[in-house]
Design an enzyme around this catalytic site. Structure first.
Site, mmCIF file in Angstrom:
data_model
loop_
_atom_site.group_PDB
_atom_site.id
_atom_site.type_symbol
_atom_site.label_atom_id
_atom_site.label_comp_id
_atom_site.label_asym_id
_atom_site.label_seq_id
_atom_site.Cartn_x
_atom_site.Cartn_y
_atom_site.Cartn_z
ATOM 1 N N TYR A 69 -26.358 14.443 -37.408
ATOM 2 C CA TYR A 69 -27.723 14.610 -37.913
ATOM 3 C C TYR A 69 -28.169 13.410 -38.744
ATOM 4 C CZ TYR A 69 -28.306 18.994 -35.691
ATOM 5 O OH TYR A 69 -28.447 19.927 -34.708
ATOM 6 N N ARG A 72 -29.397 11.131 -36.223
ATOM 7 C CA ARG A 72 -30.691 11.608 -35.726
ATOM 8 C C ARG A 72 -31.802 11.281 -36.719
ATOM 9 N NH1 ARG A 72 -30.217 16.506 -32.946
ATOM 10 N NH2 ARG A 72 -32.495 16.523 -32.900
ATOM 11 N N ASN A 105 -39.272 20.282 -31.187
ATOM 12 C CA ASN A 105 -38.731 19.044 -31.744
ATOM 13 C C ASN A 105 -38.630 19.123 -33.261
ATOM 14 O OD1 ASN A 105 -38.779 18.231 -29.136
ATOM 15 N ND2 ASN A 105 -40.552 16.872 -29.330
ATOM 16 N N VAL A 106 -37.633 18.394 -33.773
ATOM 17 C CA VAL A 106 -37.381 18.440 -35.213
ATOM 18 C C VAL A 106 -37.621 17.063 -35.847
ATOM 19 C CG1 VAL A 106 -35.724 20.336 -35.000
ATOM 20 C CG2 VAL A 106 -34.902 17.977 -34.823
ATOM 21 N N HIS A 122 -37.892 25.084 -34.144
ATOM 22 C CA HIS A 122 -36.469 24.803 -34.380
ATOM 23 C C HIS A 122 -36.229 24.055 -35.689
ATOM 24 C CE1 HIS A 122 -35.632 25.265 -29.753
ATOM 25 N NE2 HIS A 122 -35.810 26.412 -30.370
ATOM 26 N N CYS A 130 -29.550 24.777 -48.599
ATOM 27 C CA CYS A 130 -28.339 25.042 -49.378
ATOM 28 C C CYS A 130 -27.536 26.133 -48.671
ATOM 29 C CB CYS A 130 -28.724 25.482 -50.791
ATOM 30 S SG CYS A 130 -27.285 25.953 -51.778
ATOM 31 N N CYS A 153 -26.511 22.597 -57.006
ATOM 32 C CA CYS A 153 -25.638 23.706 -57.442
ATOM 33 C C CYS A 153 -24.181 23.456 -57.063
ATOM 34 C CB CYS A 153 -26.133 25.032 -56.859
ATOM 35 S SG CYS A 153 -25.705 25.283 -55.109
ATOM 36 N N THR A 191 -40.003 19.488 -21.782
ATOM 37 C CA THR A 191 -38.904 20.409 -22.088
ATOM 38 C C THR A 191 -38.221 20.851 -20.805
ATOM 39 O OG1 THR A 191 -38.271 22.547 -23.062
ATOM 40 C CG2 THR A 191 -40.552 22.374 -22.270
ATOM 41 N N GLU A 218 -39.350 15.432 -14.107
ATOM 42 C CA GLU A 218 -38.313 16.145 -13.346
ATOM 43 C C GLU A 218 -38.666 17.626 -13.249
ATOM 44 O OE1 GLU A 218 -35.935 14.465 -12.004
ATOM 45 O OE2 GLU A 218 -36.406 12.602 -13.069
HETATM 46 C C1 BJW Z 1 -39.749 13.972 -20.150
HETATM 47 C C2 BJW Z 1 -39.781 12.632 -20.420
HETATM 48 C C3 BJW Z 1 -41.034 12.087 -20.617
HETATM 49 C C4 BJW Z 1 -37.729 13.158 -20.251
HETATM 50 N N1 BJW Z 1 -42.117 12.847 -20.520
HETATM 51 N N2 BJW Z 1 -40.840 14.720 -20.047
HETATM 52 C C5 BJW Z 1 -32.356 34.538 -23.176
HETATM 53 C C6 BJW Z 1 -31.647 34.179 -22.038
HETATM 54 C C7 BJW Z 1 -30.511 33.375 -22.139
HETATM 55 C C8 BJW Z 1 -30.049 32.931 -23.369
HETATM 56 C C9 BJW Z 1 -30.746 33.299 -24.494
HETATM 57 C C10 BJW Z 1 -31.877 34.086 -24.389
HETATM 58 N N3 BJW Z 1 -32.358 34.274 -25.651
HETATM 59 C C11 BJW Z 1 -31.576 33.602 -26.527
HETATM 60 C C12 BJW Z 1 -30.583 33.002 -25.860
HETATM 61 C C13 BJW Z 1 -29.492 32.180 -26.458
HETATM 62 C C14 BJW Z 1 -29.888 30.767 -26.763
HETATM 63 C C15 BJW Z 1 -30.300 30.088 -25.463
HETATM 64 O O1 BJW Z 1 -31.439 29.884 -25.178
HETATM 65 N N4 BJW Z 1 -29.312 29.693 -24.673
HETATM 66 C C16 BJW Z 1 -29.576 29.060 -23.382
HETATM 67 C C17 BJW Z 1 -29.314 27.552 -23.484
HETATM 68 C C18 BJW Z 1 -28.705 29.704 -22.336
HETATM 69 N N5 BJW Z 1 -30.950 30.691 -27.770
HETATM 70 C C19 BJW Z 1 -30.684 30.742 -29.054
HETATM 71 O O2 BJW Z 1 -29.533 30.875 -29.471
HETATM 72 C C20 BJW Z 1 -31.842 30.686 -30.025
HETATM 73 N N6 BJW Z 1 -31.721 31.713 -30.983
HETATM 74 C C21 BJW Z 1 -31.945 32.997 -30.677
HETATM 75 O O3 BJW Z 1 -32.363 33.356 -29.609
HETATM 76 O O4 BJW Z 1 -31.663 33.857 -31.712
HETATM 77 C C22 BJW Z 1 -31.761 35.258 -31.485
HETATM 78 C C23 BJW Z 1 -31.292 35.931 -32.773
HETATM 79 C C24 BJW Z 1 -32.084 36.934 -33.313
HETATM 80 C C25 BJW Z 1 -31.661 37.562 -34.486
HETATM 81 C C26 BJW Z 1 -30.475 37.167 -35.109
HETATM 82 C C27 BJW Z 1 -29.705 36.157 -34.571
HETATM 83 C C28 BJW Z 1 -30.118 35.527 -33.397
HETATM 84 C C29 BJW Z 1 -31.813 29.399 -30.843
HETATM 85 C C30 BJW Z 1 -32.020 28.186 -30.021
HETATM 86 C C31 BJW Z 1 -31.890 26.951 -30.921
HETATM 87 C C32 BJW Z 1 -31.920 25.664 -30.139
HETATM 88 N N7 BJW Z 1 -31.541 24.594 -30.998
HETATM 89 C C33 BJW Z 1 -31.572 23.239 -30.499
HETATM 90 C C34 BJW Z 1 -31.076 22.299 -31.616
HETATM 91 C C35 BJW Z 1 -32.153 22.155 -32.691
HETATM 92 C C36 BJW Z 1 -31.748 21.187 -33.746
HETATM 93 C C37 BJW Z 1 -31.612 19.783 -33.220
HETATM 94 O O5 BJW Z 1 -32.587 19.200 -32.741
HETATM 95 O O6 BJW Z 1 -30.486 19.274 -33.291
HETATM 96 O O7 BJW Z 1 -32.902 22.887 -30.115
HETATM 97 S S1 BJW Z 1 -30.631 22.988 -28.978
HETATM 98 C C38 BJW Z 1 -31.773 21.841 -28.271
HETATM 99 O O8 BJW Z 1 -32.415 22.418 -27.092
HETATM 100 C C39 BJW Z 1 -32.892 21.682 -29.315
HETATM 101 C C40 BJW Z 1 -34.112 21.605 -28.445
HETATM 102 O O9 BJW Z 1 -35.264 21.917 -29.227
HETATM 103 C C41 BJW Z 1 -33.803 22.608 -27.378
HETATM 104 C C42 BJW Z 1 -34.618 22.444 -26.135
HETATM 105 O O10 BJW Z 1 -34.391 21.199 -25.554
HETATM 106 P P1 BJW Z 1 -35.592 20.411 -24.875
HETATM 107 O O11 BJW Z 1 -36.576 20.048 -25.892
HETATM 108 O O12 BJW Z 1 -36.085 21.181 -23.719
HETATM 109 O O13 BJW Z 1 -34.867 19.060 -24.439
HETATM 110 P P2 BJW Z 1 -33.998 18.748 -23.109
HETATM 111 O O14 BJW Z 1 -33.196 17.542 -23.386
HETATM 112 O O15 BJW Z 1 -33.268 19.939 -22.659
HETATM 113 O O16 BJW Z 1 -35.080 18.445 -21.991
HETATM 114 C C43 BJW Z 1 -35.884 17.288 -22.047
HETATM 115 C C44 BJW Z 1 -36.845 17.341 -20.872
HETATM 116 O O17 BJW Z 1 -37.739 16.264 -21.023
HETATM 117 C C45 BJW Z 1 -36.193 17.192 -19.496
HETATM 118 O O18 BJW Z 1 -36.690 18.206 -18.634
HETATM 119 C C46 BJW Z 1 -36.652 15.806 -19.008
HETATM 120 O O19 BJW Z 1 -36.879 15.762 -17.599
HETATM 121 C C47 BJW Z 1 -37.958 15.671 -19.740
HETATM 122 N N8 BJW Z 1 -38.390 14.322 -19.996
HETATM 123 N N9 BJW Z 1 -38.468 12.151 -20.429
HETATM 124 C C48 BJW Z 1 -41.969 14.161 -20.199
HETATM 125 N N10 BJW Z 1 -41.154 10.744 -20.877
#
Ligand code: BJW
Length: 251
Positions: A69, A72, A105-106, A122, A130, A153, A191, A218
């Protein structure tokens, strides 16, 4: 018409007064030089960032997760908003019906581009939490030293982001779901549409009658379920959309 040109329907909805939802992901910041999560470019020092974005990884090895991080934060601090971010800020400011900008995004680049009301699903790289009492504070320093950082703390701090298995901020999720239900147009940009609950928002929008448009070079699991795909980089497509309805972009 090329695949990057908006359809007449998209143009009409964007120019009209109906509510618009924009959902963004890491691809929107790719043209600012920030790595995405998935794909060959999405690796960090040979590790998959998804394996670092969990509470279990932090509990097992907080220093490694903090190094990730800290990298990042340094990368995001050095990056600049790109034309895609700027186009969304111009759309929010210039569109009669406004805009609900929901981001996974973060990195803070939407805010730095001038978007005023960003729903952050996110969390933020710039929030520290903390581990003892859960209180969050903003810290805009590019580099934190020494790692891992500590609260006054004495407890360890963690990044104020949402990891896998953790709940999303309830108010942000509620706002995003409301915007999905209410919008007449949903733009889904940069995404992979695999992480829930964010990935469910376009489906909610479509079920409620919205025209759903994916902006991504994509295909994704969402692609078969959208009304329109603009298969190009967000930094090119989003400015085209803004210009198509006669809004100005900063030079
Ligand atoms: C371009 C480009 C250009 C390139 N122009 N495009 C239902 C079904 C299945 C699973 C689950 C479900 N519900 C929940 C889950 C579990 C889980 C989940 O989703 N798992 C799946 C992966 C299977 N979800 C969770 O755990 C979430 N929490 C939750 O549901 O809690 C429930 C709960 C309730 C009560 C108590 C306890 C729990 C939390 C999800 C948190 C995700 N966190 C992250 C890290 C954040 C911090 C950090 O940044 O480090 O978030 S993981 C990571 O993935 C990050 C992103 O925000 C997130 C999404 O990624 P994103 O943005 O889509 O990026 P990429 O890299 O995947 O894709 C990029 C895209 O851009 C690509 O398609 C390229 O082609 C494209 N691209 N250049 C336009 N120029």
């Amino acid at each position: 018409m090329t695949s990057l040109d908006p359809s007449p329907r998209l143009r009409e909805l964007l120019a009209g007064p109906g509510p618009v939802l924009v959902l963004t992901g890491a691809g929107v910041s790719a043209e600012s030089g920030l790595a995405t999560f998935r794909g060959p470019e999405g690796l960090w020092e040979g590790r998959d960032p998804r394996e670092l974005a969990t509470p279990e990884a932090f509990a097992a090895d907080p220093l490694t997760v903090w190094r990730f991080y800290d990298w990042r934060r340094r990368s995001a601090a050095a990056a600049r908003p790109n034309p895609g971010h700027l186009a969304l800020a111009a759309l929010e400011a210039g569109r009669a019906g406004g805009l609900s900008l929901v981001t996974q995004n973060v990195d803070g680049l939407h805010e730095r581009a001038g978007s005023r009301d960003v729903v952050r699903l996110h969390g933020s790289l710039w929030l520290l939490r903390c581990t003892a009492d859960g209180r969050e504070s903003e810290d805009l320093r590019a580099a934190l030293a020494p790692l891992p950082p500590r609260c006054e703390c004495g407890a360890m701090l963690r990044p104020g982001v949402v990891w896998f298995g953790e709940p999303l901020p309830a108010d942000a999720l509620a706002r995003a779901e409301r915007a999905a239900r209410d919008c007449s147009l949903a733009l889904v940009a940069g995404t992979s549409s695999v992480v829930y609950p964010a990935a469910a928002l376009p489906r909610i929008a479509r079920e409620h009658g919205a025209h759903v448009v994916e902006i991504n070079p994509e295909p994704t699991p969402l692609s078969p379920h959208v009304d329109e795909r603009l298969a190009g980089p967000a930094g090119e497509v989003l400015p085209r959309l803004v210009r198509a309805i006669g809004l100005e972009l900063p030079a």
